[in-house]
Write a protein that holds these residues in place. Structure first.
Motif, mmCIF file in Angstrom:
data_model
loop_
_atom_site.group_PDB
_atom_site.id
_atom_site.type_symbol
_atom_site.label_atom_id
_atom_site.label_comp_id
_atom_site.label_asym_id
_atom_site.label_seq_id
_atom_site.Cartn_x
_atom_site.Cartn_y
_atom_site.Cartn_z
ATOM 1 N N SER A 86 11.948 -60.968 23.322
ATOM 2 C CA SER A 86 13.179 -61.750 23.421
ATOM 3 C C SER A 86 13.882 -61.929 22.079
ATOM 4 O O SER A 86 14.970 -62.503 22.032
ATOM 5 C CB SER A 86 12.875 -63.133 24.032
ATOM 6 O OG SER A 86 11.859 -63.800 23.311
ATOM 7 N N PRO B 148 16.907 -57.473 35.094
ATOM 8 C CA PRO B 148 15.934 -57.348 33.997
ATOM 9 C C PRO B 148 15.220 -55.997 34.041
ATOM 10 O O PRO B 148 14.853 -55.513 35.111
ATOM 11 C CB PRO B 148 14.956 -58.498 34.265
ATOM 12 C CG PRO B 148 15.710 -59.461 35.121
ATOM 13 C CD PRO B 148 16.635 -58.629 35.955
ATOM 14 N N ASP C 272 12.769 -56.922 29.316
ATOM 15 C CA ASP C 272 13.158 -58.277 29.717
ATOM 16 C C ASP C 272 12.020 -59.004 30.428
ATOM 17 O O ASP C 272 11.835 -60.216 30.247
ATOM 18 C CB ASP C 272 14.376 -58.224 30.647
ATOM 19 C CG ASP C 272 15.573 -57.569 29.992
ATOM 20 O OD1 ASP C 272 15.798 -57.813 28.801
ATOM 21 O OD2 ASP C 272 16.279 -56.806 30.686
ATOM 22 N N THR C 273 11.265 -58.278 31.244
ATOM 23 C CA THR C 273 10.200 -58.929 32.012
ATOM 24 C C THR C 273 8.956 -59.197 31.170
ATOM 25 O O THR C 273 7.941 -59.656 31.699
ATOM 26 C CB THR C 273 9.814 -58.084 33.253
ATOM 27 O OG1 THR C 273 9.538 -56.741 32.868
ATOM 28 C CG2 THR C 273 10.925 -58.093 34.277
ATOM 29 N N ASN D 123 11.511 -65.234 30.818
ATOM 30 C CA ASN D 123 11.907 -64.498 32.004
ATOM 31 C C ASN D 123 11.498 -65.292 33.230
ATOM 32 O O ASN D 123 10.402 -65.851 33.308
ATOM 33 C CB ASN D 123 11.243 -63.115 32.014
ATOM 34 C CG ASN D 123 11.493 -62.363 33.301
ATOM 35 O OD1 ASN D 123 10.673 -62.448 34.218
ATOM 36 N ND2 ASN D 123 12.595 -61.648 33.382
#
Length: 544
Positions: free
Chosen positions: A413, A454, A458-459, A464
């Motif tokens: 992130s 996502p 992203d996951t 998330n």
């Protein structure tokens, strides 16, 4: 050196350029045999003469190698412990395959007369199983291979009788799908030769299925070279090169998502299913599987399968693909014993979904209503239901998490992760789902705000929505699970990290065992981590 999160291409290319080669293979001509103790001198002399003749007169040389195998076998009949005779026998049988391969002969489709005067008939003992048809394979003597590399530095062999071979077969995409194998097969096999008068009958033995073989009325340990097949697979096919491409362009490699066997199916063995992580491939498991094959008890109790997938997919979607694959392979290769699953990094997150029952909890948290009450296009709803509504897999009896970011990793992130995320191309199949999510998700101030569906990077983010949600659901009771966690060695335990995943994310309460090893994020190549997997598999075998 391994990189597990996407960064700018120039930086990644520079980093990968410094990576050591994982496997390099070269072929060599076999040297003449030194003279033995005397009892095998005739066979040795016959072999060495044939080595000189084989290029110009392959049929004559082939007959000489067959004769040498017969003479050595007669010496073994008198004394089964005669090491020189066994060495000459193994060498002669291997050279039979050298000549067949080099001269492009085919004694496997129909028997062949060999020798200066056709004094021998070379044939093979046919196997009723189609997968063991010798005519389908290129059969390469392992003693003609020199290999090196970081993934095959430990050469795992077994002393015994027979010529160790690598059996290579290339398949069409359809054949590989039907057989649940990679499109290229590299099996470790062992050839023996027996005689009925002038008939030389070749048998192909699976050293993973039996520890001994009966030859000419005597039982011997079967010889094996377990590493050569791995080395050839890595060096020739270079599966590791797919890791980066499948991260950035997952749609182009959709057909590579599969459960595949690394050896012939054996219903009496427990399946060890391994699942790789982000920007990785099944190649990452070779050092561990190579080590495990060196243990007789592991060989007798386990067979190795893997799940390979484009790691650019959001991992709940990859987990849904895996569940479909498990359903399909169960129909063709049913299991008699509970499976053990080992997942590394994001592969561990996929593994977590296999031993968890979500019901509709995640759905209601995301959309505010049950699936029946949530209005959205049918295709999107079906895909999302498969991704976030699931039950534990009943065929799984134990799980091992290696360097797994259960609660995400900050690297996913921060600015590096954001750049990496932007580089991943969303498959067209998932674009519509992304629009549906933006329109349907309930507000969550703590969740990661995204303008698209996502992807895998992203996951992995701690904020998330799926990551936060699944960590509120306990792992299904009755399925033991273990954690192997890396510590990069900065002396910051318990606030340690493997350089990618911190301890607070890898740690799971309720684990049957937790082992912290001195490793970076590449724990499948760490000796202590491999030893811990070894211990867990022994424990599992004892409990079944």
């Amino acid at each position: 050196m391994k990189i597990h999160y996407s960064i700018a291409p120039s930086v990644l290319a520079l980093a990968m350029a410094g990576c050591a080669q994982i496997a390099v293979v070269s072929e060599k001509r076999p040297a003449a045999l030194p003279p033995g103790s005397g009892v095998d001198r005739v066979a040795t002399q016959t072999i060495n003469r044939a080595l000189i003749e084989e290029r110009k007169q392959p049929i004559v040389a082939l007959g000489a190698f067959v004769a040498a195998a017969r003479d050595s076998l007669r010496q073994l009949d008198r004394n089964p412990a005669n090491a020189d005779a066994r060495r000459a026998y193994n060498f002669a049988v291997a050279r039979i395959f050298s000549v067949v391969r080099d001269a492009k002969l085919d004694p496997w489709t129909r028997p062949m007369r060999v020798g200066a005067n056709g004094e021998f008939t070379l044939t093979w003992k046919r196997d009723p199983r189609p997968e063991w048809n010798l005519a389908l394979y290129e059969l390469i003597p392992a003693d003609e291979l020199d290999f090196k590399g970081t993934y095959v530095k430990d050469h795992v062999t077994k002393e015994g009788i027979g010529a160790s071979l690598v059996a290579k077969r290339e398949l069409t995409a359809q054949q590989a799908s039907v057989m649940f194998t990679p499109p290229y097969i590299y099996y470790s096999v062992t050839a023996t030769a027996q005689f009925e008068g002038s008939r030389c009958i070749i048998s192909i033995n699976d050293p993973l299925a039996a520890e001994s073989v009966r030859v000419d009325g005597h039982t011997y340990p079967v010889a094996a070279d377990f590493t050569a097949s791995y080395a050839m697979l890595l060096a020739r096919e270079k599966p590791q090169k797919l890791g980066f491409a499948r991260l950035l362009r997952p749609q182009e490699y959709a057909a590579t998502a599969r459960v595949a066997r690394l050896e012939p199916y054996n219903p009496n063995k427990t399946v060890l299913l391994v699942i790789h992580g982000l920007m990785d491939t099944p190649a990452t498991w070779v050092p561990m599987l190579n080590d495990l094959r060196g243990d007789k008890d592991i060989r007798q109790n386990y067979q190795f399968w893997f799940f390979s997938y484009p790691s650019g997919y959001p991992y709940p979607y990859s987990a849904a693909i895996l569940r479909h694959e498990l359903d399909a392979i169960e129909k063709k290769f049913p299991l008699r014993k509970p499976m053990v699953v080992v997942g590394h990094s994001m592969g561990g997150c996929i593994t977590r979904t296999l031993i968890t029952d979500t019901g509709t909890k995640l759905w209601i948290e995301a959309f505010g209503h049950s699936p029946a009450e949530t209005e959205m296009p049918a295709d999107s709803k079906h895909l999302l239901e498969e991704a976030i509504i699931f039950k534990h897999r009943r065929e799984i009896g134990r799980a091992v998490f290696m360097s797994t970011p259960h609660r995400g990793a900050n690297l996913a992130s921060n600015w590096i992760g954001r750049i990496g995320s932007m580089l991943v191309r969303t498959p067209s199949k998932l674009l519509t789902v992304g629009q549906t999510l933006r329109e349907s998700l309930t507000a969550d101030p703590a969740a990661l705000k995204l303008k698209r569906l996502p992807n895998s990077v992203d996951t992995m983010a701690p904020n998330n929505r799926f990551v936060m949600g699944i960590n509120t659901i306990p792992i299904t009771k009755g399925i033991p699970y273990h954690s192997i966690i890396g510590d990069r060695g900065r002396g910051d335990t318990p606030n340690s990290s493997d350089g990618v995943v911190p301890y607070w994310s890898s740690h799971l309460g309720g684990a049957t065992s937790e082992r912290i090893v001195p490793s970076n994020h590449g724990s499948p190549q760490n000796a202590q981590a491999i030893a811990e997997v070894h211990r867990i598999l022994q424990l599992n075998a004892q409990s079944n």
